[in-house]
Design a protein around this motif. Structure first.
Motif, PDB file in Angstrom:
ATOM      1  N   LYS A   1      20.081  17.051  39.635  1.00  0.00           N
ATOM      2  CA  LYS A   1      19.482  17.078  41.054  1.00  0.00           C
ATOM      3  C   LYS A   1      19.812  16.169  42.192  1.00  0.00           C
ATOM      4  O   LYS A   1      20.285  16.609  43.209  1.00  0.00           O
ATOM      5  N   ASP A   2      19.783  14.845  41.650  1.00  0.00           N
ATOM      6  CA  ASP A   2      20.117  13.769  42.656  1.00  0.00           C
ATOM      7  C   ASP A   2      21.546  13.667  42.997  1.00  0.00           C
ATOM      8  O   ASP A   2      22.037  13.845  44.229  1.00  0.00           O
TER       9      ASP A   2
ATOM     10  N   ASN B   1      22.072  16.625  45.296  1.00  0.00           N
ATOM     11  CA  ASN B   1      21.436  16.056  46.685  1.00  0.00           C
ATOM     12  C   ASN B   1      22.592  15.646  47.553  1.00  0.00           C
ATOM     13  O   ASN B   1      22.871  15.895  48.492  1.00  0.00           O
TER      14      ASN B   1
ATOM     15  N   GLU C   1      22.834  20.963  33.486  1.00  0.00           N
ATOM     16  CA  GLU C   1      22.556  21.456  34.929  1.00  0.00           C
ATOM     17  C   GLU C   1      21.232  20.622  35.602  1.00  0.00           C
ATOM     18  O   GLU C   1      21.298  20.213  36.619  1.00  0.00           O
ATOM     19  N   GLU C   2      19.981  20.887  34.802  1.00  0.00           N
ATOM     20  CA  GLU C   2      18.775  20.006  35.255  1.00  0.00           C
ATOM     21  C   GLU C   2      18.788  18.688  35.629  1.00  0.00           C
ATOM     22  O   GLU C   2      18.050  18.219  36.153  1.00  0.00           O
TER      23      GLU C   2
ATOM     24  N   LYS D   1      19.236  25.506  38.517  1.00  0.00           N
ATOM     25  CA  LYS D   1      17.656  24.827  38.058  1.00  0.00           C
ATOM     26  C   LYS D   1      17.373  24.117  38.875  1.00  0.00           C
ATOM     27  O   LYS D   1      16.034  23.793  38.749  1.00  0.00           O
ATOM     28  N   THR D   2      18.274  23.351  39.567  1.00  0.00           N
ATOM     29  CA  THR D   2      17.906  22.197  40.279  1.00  0.00           C
ATOM     30  C   THR D   2      17.411  22.480  41.732  1.00  0.00           C
ATOM     31  O   THR D   2      16.881  21.797  42.597  1.00  0.00           O
TER      32      THR D   2
ATOM     33  N   HIS E   1      19.308  24.192  44.301  1.00  0.00           N
ATOM     34  CA  HIS E   1      20.455  24.121  44.824  1.00  0.00           C
ATOM     35  C   HIS E   1      21.115  25.561  45.117  1.00  0.00           C
ATOM     36  O   HIS E   1      20.976  26.175  43.975  1.00  0.00           O
TER      37      HIS E   1
END
Length: 289
Positions: free
Chosen positions: A12-13, A16, A8-9, A140-141, A143
């Motif tokens: 992020k990109d 996004n 999950e971590e 975790k990101t 979001h």
């Protein structure tokens, strides 16, 4: 990044870019698949199999609207198509993203695209999960996404296995793994008011039940809530569970559950039986439809 072991971590990109695209195009969506399962496992301090895919269900009214999403991600975010699958896009970092449409686009619960490679999928249950089987979660990101609940993931895996049992042997293993950990992961739900009657039977009967037995009942009850408005789907799930319970050791589904857990066939059959009971029996004190 190890593309065979995405967590999950690590996303992020990717999140996004997808979040920006969905927001720009005014598309509602929710997270499904292995990453959705991992969200719940990680929140409960459990580890699970990692995945190399990211799966989102998107609510669209037509193939044109769906293709607009794909074109936007290609033109503005650097995503690439693949000739093997019309529902997959590949991020610039090489991550596969499945964007699975439902809503007004399907015919007889199937989506068929004008595309090369894999161009048809079944989306039974996607609308029901959208309506009653997601929770908003902060990942975790950072979001804030709607994520399919663990019972909703069980539902989608039951349907997927029933559609293509020869291709979906991993689904019963994932379901067995969810049942094994569900009590710890969802203890607030297990002990919630609507499930207290499970613990109010004779003490001798309660003592006979494992945490997985109780989890199976609760999952069955949650399935009933998710598919309450679709009698055909409810009948399908009931028939599927009844079939595998009757087959017992002859059931590929149950055999794969046993392989996953290392537990005997009779115990796996009991889990499905309790799930079926949870699905079909209204709890005491709760009005029936």
């Amino acid at each position: 990044m190890n593309l065979n072991s995405i967590k999950e971590e690590d996303l992020k990109d990717v999140f996004n870019e997808l979040e920006d695209a969905f927001k720009t195009l005014n598309i509602d969506y929710y997270l499904i698949g292995a990453i959705a399962r991992d969200v719940w496992y990680s929140q409960g301090g459990k580890t699970s199999r990692t995945s190399k895919d990211v799966d989102f269900a998107v609510l669209v009214g037509s193939e044109k609207e769906y293709q607009t999403i794909r074109e936007y991600l290609k033109d503005n975010k650097g995503f690439n198509t693949t000739a093997q699958n019309g529902f997959v896009l590949i991020t610039p970092s090489g991550i596969n993203v499945d964007i699975l449409p439902f809503g007004g686009i399907e015919i007889d619960a199937s989506v068929k695209l004008d595309a090369v490679g894999m161009s048809s999928i079944r989306v039974n249950g996607f609308h029901e999960v959208y309506q009653a089987g997601t929770n908003a979660v902060t990942l975790k990101t950072g979001h804030h996404f709607k994520v399919a609940t663990l019972p909703a993931i069980v539902l989608l895996k039951l349907i997927a296995f029933d559609d293509r049992p020869e291709k979906r042997e991993k689904d019963p293993r994932d379901i067995a793994n969810i049942i094994e950990h569900f009590f710890d992961l969802q203890s607030d739900l297990v002990y919630s008011e609507q499930n207290l009657d499970i613990f109010q039977v004779e003490e001798e009967e309660v003592n006979k039940m494992t945490m997985q037995d109780i989890a199976s009942i609760v999952i069955g009850r949650e399935l009933a809530l998710i598919i309450a408005e679709n009698n055909n789907l409810k009948t399908r799930i009931i028939n599927m569970l009844e079939k595998h319970i009757a087959l017992a050791d002859k059931s590929l589904f149950i055999r794969n559950m046993a392989i996953e857990t290392g537990k005997p066939i009779i115990e796996m059959t009991s889990w499905l039986t309790r799930m079926l009971n949870g699905l079909t029996h209204t709890p005491a004190g709760v009005p029936s439809e």
